[in-house]
Design an enzyme around this catalytic site. Structure first.
Site, PDB file in Angstrom:
ATOM      1  N   MET A  65       0.839  -1.206   0.000  1.00 60.18           N
ATOM      2  CA  MET A  65       0.000   0.000   0.000  1.00 60.18           C
ATOM      3  C   MET A  65       0.873   1.256   0.000  1.00 60.18           C
ATOM      4  O   MET A  65       0.379   2.357   0.310  1.00 60.18           O
ATOM      5  CB  MET A  65      -0.948  -0.004   1.201  1.00 60.18           C
ATOM      6  CG  MET A  65      -1.909  -1.198   1.167  1.00 60.18           C
ATOM      7  SD  MET A  65      -3.443  -0.928   2.071  1.00 60.18           S
ATOM      8  CE  MET A  65      -2.833  -0.687   3.735  1.00 60.18           C
ATOM      9  N   ASN A 125       4.049   3.994   0.952  1.00 61.08           N
ATOM     10  CA  ASN A 125       4.721   4.528   2.137  1.00 61.08           C
ATOM     11  C   ASN A 125       5.785   3.520   2.589  1.00 61.08           C
ATOM     12  O   ASN A 125       5.788   3.034   3.716  1.00 61.08           O
ATOM     13  CB  ASN A 125       3.726   4.835   3.271  1.00 61.08           C
ATOM     14  CG  ASN A 125       4.411   5.598   4.401  1.00 61.08           C
ATOM     15  OD1 ASN A 125       4.362   5.189   5.544  1.00 61.08           O
ATOM     16  ND2 ASN A 125       5.091   6.677   4.079  1.00 61.08           N
ATOM     17  N   ASP A 173      11.793  -0.198   5.299  1.00 58.86           N
ATOM     18  CA  ASP A 173      12.759  -1.272   5.066  1.00 58.86           C
ATOM     19  C   ASP A 173      12.117  -2.663   5.038  1.00 58.86           C
ATOM     20  O   ASP A 173      12.692  -3.596   4.473  1.00 58.86           O
ATOM     21  CB  ASP A 173      13.849  -1.244   6.149  1.00 58.86           C
ATOM     22  CG  ASP A 173      14.794  -0.068   5.967  1.00 58.86           C
ATOM     23  OD1 ASP A 173      14.708   0.610   4.920  1.00 58.86           O
ATOM     24  OD2 ASP A 173      15.618   0.185   6.871  1.00 58.86           O
ATOM     25  N   HIS A 201       9.163  -3.406   3.551  1.00 60.32           N
ATOM     26  CA  HIS A 201       8.754  -3.586   2.157  1.00 60.32           C
ATOM     27  C   HIS A 201       9.985  -3.843   1.263  1.00 60.32           C
ATOM     28  O   HIS A 201       9.947  -4.680   0.366  1.00 60.32           O
ATOM     29  CB  HIS A 201       8.061  -2.326   1.629  1.00 60.32           C
ATOM     30  CG  HIS A 201       6.797  -1.950   2.342  1.00 60.32           C
ATOM     31  ND1 HIS A 201       6.691  -0.820   3.126  1.00 60.32           N
ATOM     32  CD2 HIS A 201       5.572  -2.535   2.375  1.00 60.32           C
ATOM     33  CE1 HIS A 201       5.457  -0.724   3.606  1.00 60.32           C
ATOM     34  NE2 HIS A 201       4.757  -1.747   3.179  1.00 60.32           N
ATOM     35  N   LYS A 207       4.921 -10.142   9.211  1.00 63.19           N
ATOM     36  CA  LYS A 207       4.369  -9.100  10.071  1.00 63.19           C
ATOM     37  C   LYS A 207       2.840  -9.189  10.118  1.00 63.19           C
ATOM     38  O   LYS A 207       2.217  -8.976  11.148  1.00 63.19           O
ATOM     39  CB  LYS A 207       4.830  -7.741   9.534  1.00 63.19           C
ATOM     40  CG  LYS A 207       3.996  -6.539   9.908  1.00 63.19           C
ATOM     41  CD  LYS A 207       4.333  -6.060  11.272  1.00 63.19           C
ATOM     42  CE  LYS A 207       3.727  -4.717  11.648  1.00 63.19           C
ATOM     43  NZ  LYS A 207       2.487  -4.355  11.033  1.00 63.19           N
ATOM     44  N   GLN A 255      -2.886 -12.547   7.647  1.00 63.84           N
ATOM     45  CA  GLN A 255      -3.059 -12.219   6.226  1.00 63.84           C
ATOM     46  C   GLN A 255      -2.289 -13.202   5.350  1.00 63.84           C
ATOM     47  O   GLN A 255      -2.801 -13.697   4.335  1.00 63.84           O
ATOM     48  CB  GLN A 255      -2.576 -10.794   5.975  1.00 63.84           C
ATOM     49  CG  GLN A 255      -2.441 -10.413   4.516  1.00 63.84           C
ATOM     50  CD  GLN A 255      -2.075  -8.952   4.363  1.00 63.84           C
ATOM     51  OE1 GLN A 255      -2.922  -8.091   4.508  1.00 63.84           O
ATOM     52  NE2 GLN A 255      -0.819  -8.660   4.067  1.00 63.84           N
ATOM     53  N   ARG A 295       2.162   2.631   9.676  1.00 59.82           N
ATOM     54  CA  ARG A 295       1.392   3.334  10.712  1.00 59.82           C
ATOM     55  C   ARG A 295       2.274   3.833  11.859  1.00 59.82           C
ATOM     56  O   ARG A 295       1.816   4.656  12.656  1.00 59.82           O
ATOM     57  CB  ARG A 295       0.264   2.442  11.233  1.00 59.82           C
ATOM     58  CG  ARG A 295      -0.809   2.194  10.177  1.00 59.82           C
ATOM     59  CD  ARG A 295      -2.084   1.577  10.724  1.00 59.82           C
ATOM     60  NE  ARG A 295      -3.163   1.618   9.748  1.00 59.82           N
ATOM     61  CZ  ARG A 295      -3.520   0.613   8.934  1.00 59.82           C
ATOM     62  NH1 ARG A 295      -2.873  -0.540   8.991  1.00 59.82           N
ATOM     63  NH2 ARG A 295      -4.516   0.761   8.072  1.00 59.82           N
TER      64      ARG A 295
HETATM   65  P1  AMP Z   1       1.364  -2.988   3.490  1.00 62.93           P
HETATM   66  O1  AMP Z   1       1.949  -1.929   2.619  1.00 62.93           O
HETATM   67  O2  AMP Z   1       1.296  -2.629   4.931  1.00 62.93           O
HETATM   68  O3  AMP Z   1       0.073  -3.548   2.936  1.00 62.93           O
HETATM   69  O4  AMP Z   1       2.386  -4.213   3.445  1.00 62.93           O
HETATM   70  C1  AMP Z   1       2.790  -4.770   2.221  1.00 62.93           C
HETATM   71  C2  AMP Z   1       3.588  -6.022   2.495  1.00 62.93           C
HETATM   72  O5  AMP Z   1       4.720  -5.700   3.298  1.00 62.93           O
HETATM   73  C3  AMP Z   1       2.789  -7.080   3.283  1.00 62.93           C
HETATM   74  O6  AMP Z   1       3.108  -8.366   2.756  1.00 62.93           O
HETATM   75  C4  AMP Z   1       3.312  -6.908   4.677  1.00 62.93           C
HETATM   76  O7  AMP Z   1       3.208  -8.077   5.453  1.00 62.93           O
HETATM   77  C5  AMP Z   1       4.760  -6.555   4.412  1.00 62.93           C
HETATM   78  N1  AMP Z   1       5.347  -5.875   5.571  1.00 62.93           N
HETATM   79  C6  AMP Z   1       4.837  -4.812   6.265  1.00 62.93           C
HETATM   80  N2  AMP Z   1       5.636  -4.505   7.294  1.00 62.93           N
HETATM   81  C7  AMP Z   1       6.660  -5.391   7.280  1.00 62.93           C
HETATM   82  C8  AMP Z   1       7.810  -5.600   8.111  1.00 62.93           C
HETATM   83  N3  AMP Z   1       8.066  -4.834   9.177  1.00 62.93           N
HETATM   84  N4  AMP Z   1       8.650  -6.611   7.788  1.00 62.93           N
HETATM   85  C9  AMP Z   1       8.399  -7.403   6.712  1.00 62.93           C
HETATM   86  N5  AMP Z   1       7.337  -7.261   5.892  1.00 62.93           N
HETATM   87  C10 AMP Z   1       6.475  -6.266   6.171  1.00 62.93           C
END
Ligand code: AMP
Length: 282
Positions: free
Chosen positions: A26, A28, A31, A33, A150, A154, A188
């Protein structure tokens, strides 16, 4: 890095390239991502990312409108990490008409933990992930999708969806990236004030402490589980958090564990206006 917005442009770019290694996000980007992107690059397939803030997975009172959008920095980071194709659909590219067909995940997996506190969340996630998978993988020989641990539940929901629909996609899990103090990286986290940021590490500490208490309980775990979970909630709440859940589950199906089964502790709690989640396999 090719940047494309429509599904047809994406397919035209990907068509001749081979198996995608796909990282949906999504935006933003942090590290965590980027670690997923590095994993995609290591696979030797075509590294593809998407950025799309998916309205369907937000409840009306949640942070869809204020969700941080950092387009220029995200593009720079992805290109530097080796991303070859960035799919950044606008809302009408992915939802040209109201999305009345939805992917309904198994309630036994999707209605607990996050699903209990965010009703409809996993329907929104599954629907957009299915659509993103269709956009990316149709017309390719199949490929890989990389998700972070994380978001533990999901990851499990997506794995099951891929398995039940026999999608030609291998789901790869990447470990949680953390700040030096142990806080799991998250978009967040940017909502936290300086003081809240110092406090935020307590969620991962509480999960570690719960994990240790679970180990110490040994064979008595089934009898003691609820009291241990309750104590973990009370301790966080006493520090000013509003805890949704602190829970120990078995890894196979996120139901209550028997002693000795592979387990995971999962937590979600609000600090001020910011809701954080984390987990730890034990
Ligand atoms: P999001 O942008 O929050 O939807 O996350 C996109 C992807 O990044 C998802 O597969 C999350 O599980 C992964 N992700 C988010 N935070 C972390 C993190 N701290 N370490 C590893 N993967 C992450």
């Amino acid at each position: 890095m090719h940047i494309v917005h429509s599904i047809s442009d994406l397919r035209a770019v990907l068509g001749p390239l081979g198996r995608p290694a796909f990282v949906p996000t999504m935006g933003n980007l942090h590290d965590g991502h980027i670690a997923l992107m590095h994993r995609a690059v290591q696979l030797g397939e075509v590294p593809v990312a998407s950025i799309f803030v998916n309205r369907l997975q937000f409840l009306p009172h949640e942070d869809f409108d204020s969700y941080p959008r950092t387009w220029d920095a995200d593009c720079e980071r992805l290109a530097a990490a080796g991303c070859q194709v960035l799919f950044a659909p606008r809302e009408h590219d992915l939802y040209p008409e109201p999305q009345t067909f939805k992917v309904q995940p198994d309630p036994q997996l999707a209605d607990l933990l996050e699903g209990e506190f965010r009703p409809g969340f996993f329907t929104g996630v599954c629907t957009v992930v299915m659509k993103l998978f269709s956009a990316v993988f149709a017309g390719t020989p199949g490929g890989t999708a990389i998700f972070g641990q994380k978001d533990y539940q999901q990851l499990m929901v997506v794995r099951r969806m891929v398995q039940q629909f026999a999608l030609p996609i291998e789901v790869v899990a990447a470990p949680t990236e953390r700040a030096a103090d142990g806080l799991a990286l998250s978009s967040r986290n940017g909502y936290l004030s300086e003081l809240e940021r110092l406090e935020a590490v307590q969620l991962s500490r509480a999960l570690r402490a719960l994990g240790e208490a679970v180990r110490a309980a040994g064979d008595a775990l089934p009898a003691e589980r609820e009291a241990l979970e309750q104590a973990a909630r009370v301790r966080l709440d006493a520090r000013g958090w509003q805890t949704d859940y602190m829970s120990v589950r078995r890894r196979s199906d996120l139901l209550a564990p028997q002693a000795g089964e592979p387990m995971v502790v999962l937590g979600a709690a609000r600090l001020g206006a910011t809701r954080l989640i984390d987990n730890l396999e034990i």
